[in-house]
Design an enzyme around this catalytic site. Structure first.
Site, PDB file in Angstrom:
ATOM      1  N   LYS A  94       0.797  -1.233   0.000  1.00 11.68           N
ATOM      2  CA  LYS A  94       0.000   0.000   0.000  1.00 11.68           C
ATOM      3  C   LYS A  94       0.828   1.281   0.000  1.00 11.68           C
ATOM      4  CE  LYS A  94      -3.182  -1.408  -0.711  1.00 11.68           C
ATOM      5  NZ  LYS A  94      -3.409  -2.290  -1.912  1.00 11.68           N
ATOM      6  N   SER A  95       2.083   1.183  -0.434  1.00 12.50           N
ATOM      7  CA  SER A  95       2.971   2.348  -0.432  1.00 12.50           C
ATOM      8  C   SER A  95       3.226   2.901  -1.830  1.00 12.50           C
ATOM      9  CB  SER A  95       4.314   1.967   0.202  1.00 12.50           C
ATOM     10  OG  SER A  95       4.121   1.541   1.520  1.00 12.50           O
ATOM     11  N   GLY A  96       2.579   2.317  -2.840  1.00  9.21           N
ATOM     12  CA  GLY A  96       2.791   2.801  -4.204  1.00  9.21           C
ATOM     13  C   GLY A  96       3.368   1.738  -5.124  1.00  9.21           C
ATOM     14  N   TRP A  99       1.860   1.713  -8.746  1.00 12.31           N
ATOM     15  CA  TRP A  99       2.274   2.906  -9.492  1.00 12.31           C
ATOM     16  C   TRP A  99       3.731   2.780  -9.956  1.00 12.31           C
ATOM     17  CZ3 TRP A  99       2.524   8.471  -6.967  1.00 12.31           C
ATOM     18  CH2 TRP A  99       2.594   9.428  -7.981  1.00 12.31           C
ATOM     19  N   HIS A 156       7.924  -7.330  -1.606  1.00 13.64           N
ATOM     20  CA  HIS A 156       7.581  -6.701  -0.322  1.00 13.64           C
ATOM     21  C   HIS A 156       8.578  -7.133   0.761  1.00 13.64           C
ATOM     22  CE1 HIS A 156       3.922  -5.029  -1.848  1.00 13.64           C
ATOM     23  NE2 HIS A 156       3.227  -6.146  -1.861  1.00 13.64           N
ATOM     24  N   ARG A 178       5.724   5.385   2.041  1.00  7.75           N
ATOM     25  CA  ARG A 178       4.567   6.290   2.097  1.00  7.75           C
ATOM     26  C   ARG A 178       4.254   6.614   3.549  1.00  7.75           C
ATOM     27  NH1 ARG A 178      -1.458   4.703  -0.328  1.00  7.75           N
ATOM     28  NH2 ARG A 178      -2.252   6.837  -0.407  1.00  7.75           N
ATOM     29  N   TYR A 244       6.129   8.150  -1.841  1.00  7.74           N
ATOM     30  CA  TYR A 244       4.871   8.291  -2.591  1.00  7.74           C
ATOM     31  C   TYR A 244       4.484   9.765  -2.642  1.00  7.74           C
ATOM     32  CZ  TYR A 244      -0.142   7.467  -3.569  1.00  7.74           C
ATOM     33  OH  TYR A 244      -1.408   7.459  -4.114  1.00  7.74           O
ATOM     34  N   GLY A 310      -6.113   7.052  -4.283  1.00  5.65           N
ATOM     35  CA  GLY A 310      -4.817   7.525  -4.785  1.00  5.65           C
ATOM     36  C   GLY A 310      -4.445   8.942  -4.379  1.00  5.65           C
TER      37      GLY A 310
HETATM   38  N1  LIG Z   1      -1.053   5.251 -10.489  1.00  8.89           N
HETATM   39  C1  LIG Z   1      -1.224   5.552  -9.217  1.00  8.89           C
HETATM   40  N2  LIG Z   1      -0.922   6.781  -8.749  1.00  8.89           N
HETATM   41  C2  LIG Z   1      -1.087   7.087  -7.447  1.00  8.89           C
HETATM   42  N3  LIG Z   1      -1.581   6.238  -6.514  1.00  8.89           N
HETATM   43  C3  LIG Z   1      -1.896   4.994  -6.939  1.00  8.89           C
HETATM   44  C4  LIG Z   1      -1.731   4.593  -8.282  1.00  8.89           C
HETATM   45  N4  LIG Z   1      -2.118   3.310  -8.395  1.00  8.89           N
HETATM   46  C5  LIG Z   1      -2.523   2.918  -7.184  1.00  8.89           C
HETATM   47  N5  LIG Z   1      -2.403   3.927  -6.298  1.00  8.89           N
HETATM   48  C6  LIG Z   1      -2.728   3.921  -4.872  1.00  8.89           C
HETATM   49  O1  LIG Z   1      -1.700   3.214  -4.175  1.00  8.89           O
HETATM   50  C7  LIG Z   1      -2.298   2.470  -3.109  1.00  8.89           C
HETATM   51  C8  LIG Z   1      -2.097   0.985  -3.329  1.00  8.89           C
HETATM   52  O2  LIG Z   1      -0.785   0.703  -2.935  1.00  8.89           O
HETATM   53  P1  LIG Z   1       0.049  -0.469  -3.578  1.00  8.89           P
HETATM   54  O3  LIG Z   1       0.008  -0.345  -5.049  1.00  8.89           O
HETATM   55  O4  LIG Z   1       1.371  -0.444  -2.909  1.00  8.89           O
HETATM   56  O5  LIG Z   1      -0.769  -1.754  -3.136  1.00  8.89           O
HETATM   57  S1  LIG Z   1      -0.224  -3.251  -3.226  1.00  8.89           S
HETATM   58  O6  LIG Z   1       0.877  -3.366  -2.259  1.00  8.89           O
HETATM   59  O7  LIG Z   1       0.201  -3.510  -4.587  1.00  8.89           O
HETATM   60  O8  LIG Z   1      -1.371  -4.078  -2.821  1.00  8.89           O
HETATM   61  C9  LIG Z   1      -3.771   2.825  -3.091  1.00  8.89           C
HETATM   62  O9  LIG Z   1      -3.878   3.952  -2.242  1.00  8.89           O
HETATM   63  P2  LIG Z   1      -5.232   4.369  -1.519  1.00  8.89           P
HETATM   64  O10 LIG Z   1      -6.097   4.934  -2.604  1.00  8.89           O
HETATM   65  O11 LIG Z   1      -4.836   5.419  -0.521  1.00  8.89           O
HETATM   66  O12 LIG Z   1      -5.818   3.154  -0.888  1.00  8.89           O
HETATM   67  C10 LIG Z   1      -3.995   3.157  -4.550  1.00  8.89           C
HETATM   68  O13 LIG Z   1      -5.144   3.907  -4.783  1.00  8.89           O
END
Ligand SMILES: Nc1ncnc2c1ncn2[C@@H]1O[C@H](COP(=O)(O)OS(=O)(=O)O)[C@@H](OP(=O)(O)O)[C@H]1O
Length: 342
Positions: A94-96, A99, A156, A178, A244, A310
């Site tokens: 959940k840290s990015g 993305w 991870h 993040r 992030y 996001g």
């Molecule tokens: N492209 C892009 N840009 C910005 N933010 C994004 C993007 N893609 C995913 N997200 C947000 O990242 C959060 C998910 O984290 P992870 O991708 O690390 O999740 S995981 O570990 O793969 O399960 C989750 O954050 P939250 O919305 O706060 O829950 C996603 O919405």
């Protein structure tokens, strides 16, 4: 959802319906569980977020049988072979992760997958998790079979638990962290969508109590971040430490920085043609959320679960003042002397 045929550039991902059916994810996990169950039973245990149990392994809490879990970490440590040209994208959940996977994939493969022909770009067709596999899943199904280089992986795993061959290979590693309060909120929503139905839903209070005690998958949060931060200080040419929040506040410059670090800097010509901006847009939350509205990454993982809102600061809608102060204090103590801000 149509899936492009596998080429030399896109790894053959086990994380597709087809291959999950072909190979049997559950069967593969059960085999690994049986291989490592003696080691697991001797470990300290706590209640999990997704499954019944978190195990304390090498100082970090790992879920029992999941794609990224205690058994897949153990198997990676036993068998994963790094190559010197590999690139690793490390994160706490959940840290990015999603993305940074999209960005790194788009940057490294931009001569093959042109941003000018967007309709056929893999990121317009499939989830970033299918473009960049986890090190942990290599233990279940090897994904790179065509000698493709560089191999892009995510993980991870805490720095100190990485397979020895990754540490020895001195490959490039990108770590993205993040704000812990937003990680907690994101993890809370994610867990309530994906956890075993038999466990029922978590309350936010419950999630907060577990988080502050360090009881999250691959946690404690602070130890995970600090491990990579210290490694990046020692080996700055091999480990890039990003947040992030910085990525959100200045995406363009951080994407350029990422490209340079990965060894794929943007040329002046590309910059003039707006290539950086095209990649930023292709990998933006809005674009990826739209592409991933339907379908599954693989068994049990809907595409849309990785795209919630996001944004920076959703914690203000979830944490009480007291909760916020507790996490701020913990972060201050644990990151004392480190230059990490969100
Ligand atoms: N492209 C892009 N840009 C910005 N933010 C994004 C993007 N893609 C995913 N997200 C947000 O990242 C959060 C998910 O984290 P992870 O991708 O690390 O999740 S995981 O570990 O793969 O399960 C989750 O954050 P939250 O919305 O706060 O829950 C996603 O919405």
């Amino acid at each position: 959802m149509s899936v492009p045929s596998t080429s030399d550039m896109v790894p053959i991902s086990f994380f597709t319906q087809q291959s999950v059916e072909d190979h049997g994810l559950e069967k593969a996990l059960t085999l690994l569980y049986n291989r490592y169950k003696d080691r697991l039973t001797s470990l300290p245990k706590e209640k999990g977020w997704f499954t019944e149990t978190l195990y304390l392994y090498q100082g970090f809490w790992l879920e029992s049988e999941r794609v990224t879990s205690a058994v897949t970490v153990m198997a990676s440590q036993d068998g994963f072979q790094a190559q010197p040209t590999d690139i690793y994208l490390a994160t706490l959940q959940k840290s990015g992760t999603t993305w940074i996977k999209a960005l790194a994939f788009a940057i490294v493969n931009r001569t093959t997958y042109k941003t000018n022909s967007l309709s056929t770009h893999p990121l317009q067709i499939m989830n970033p998790h299918r473009c960049v596999p986890f090190v942990e899943t290599e233990a279940l199904f090897p994904t790179y079979v065509n000698g493709h280089s560089p191999r892009l992986f995510s993980t991870h795993m805490p720095y100190t638990s990485l397979p020895q061959s990754i540490l020895d290979s001195r490959c490039r590693v990108v770590y993205t962290c993040r704000n812990p309060k937003d990680v907690l909120v994101s993890l809370f929503h994610y867990a309530n969508r994906l956890r075993d139905k038999s466990l029922g839903l978590m309350t936010f209070k419950e999630a907060f109590e577990m988080f502050r005690k360090g009881l999250i998958p691959f946690g404690p949060y602070w130890d995970h971040v600090k491990g990579y931060y210290m490694a990046a200080l020692e080996r700055p040419s091999e480990i890039l430490f990003l947040t992030y929040e910085d990525m959100q506040k200045d995406t363009v410059n951080n994407v350029k920085r990422l490209a340079e670090f990965l060894g794929y800097p943007f040329t002046e010509e590309e910059a003039a043609e707006g290539e950086v901006h095209k990649i930023v847009k292709l990998c933006s939350f809005e674009t990826l959320k739209e592409v991933n509205k339907h379908g599954m990454v693989g068994a049990g993982f809907p595409n849309d679960v990785f795209f919630r809102n996001g944004k920076i600061g959703d914690w203000t809608n979830h944490l009480t003042n007291e909760m916020s102060q507790i996490l701020d204090q913990l972060t201050k103590e644990k990151f004392d002397g480190l230059d990490i801000s969100f």
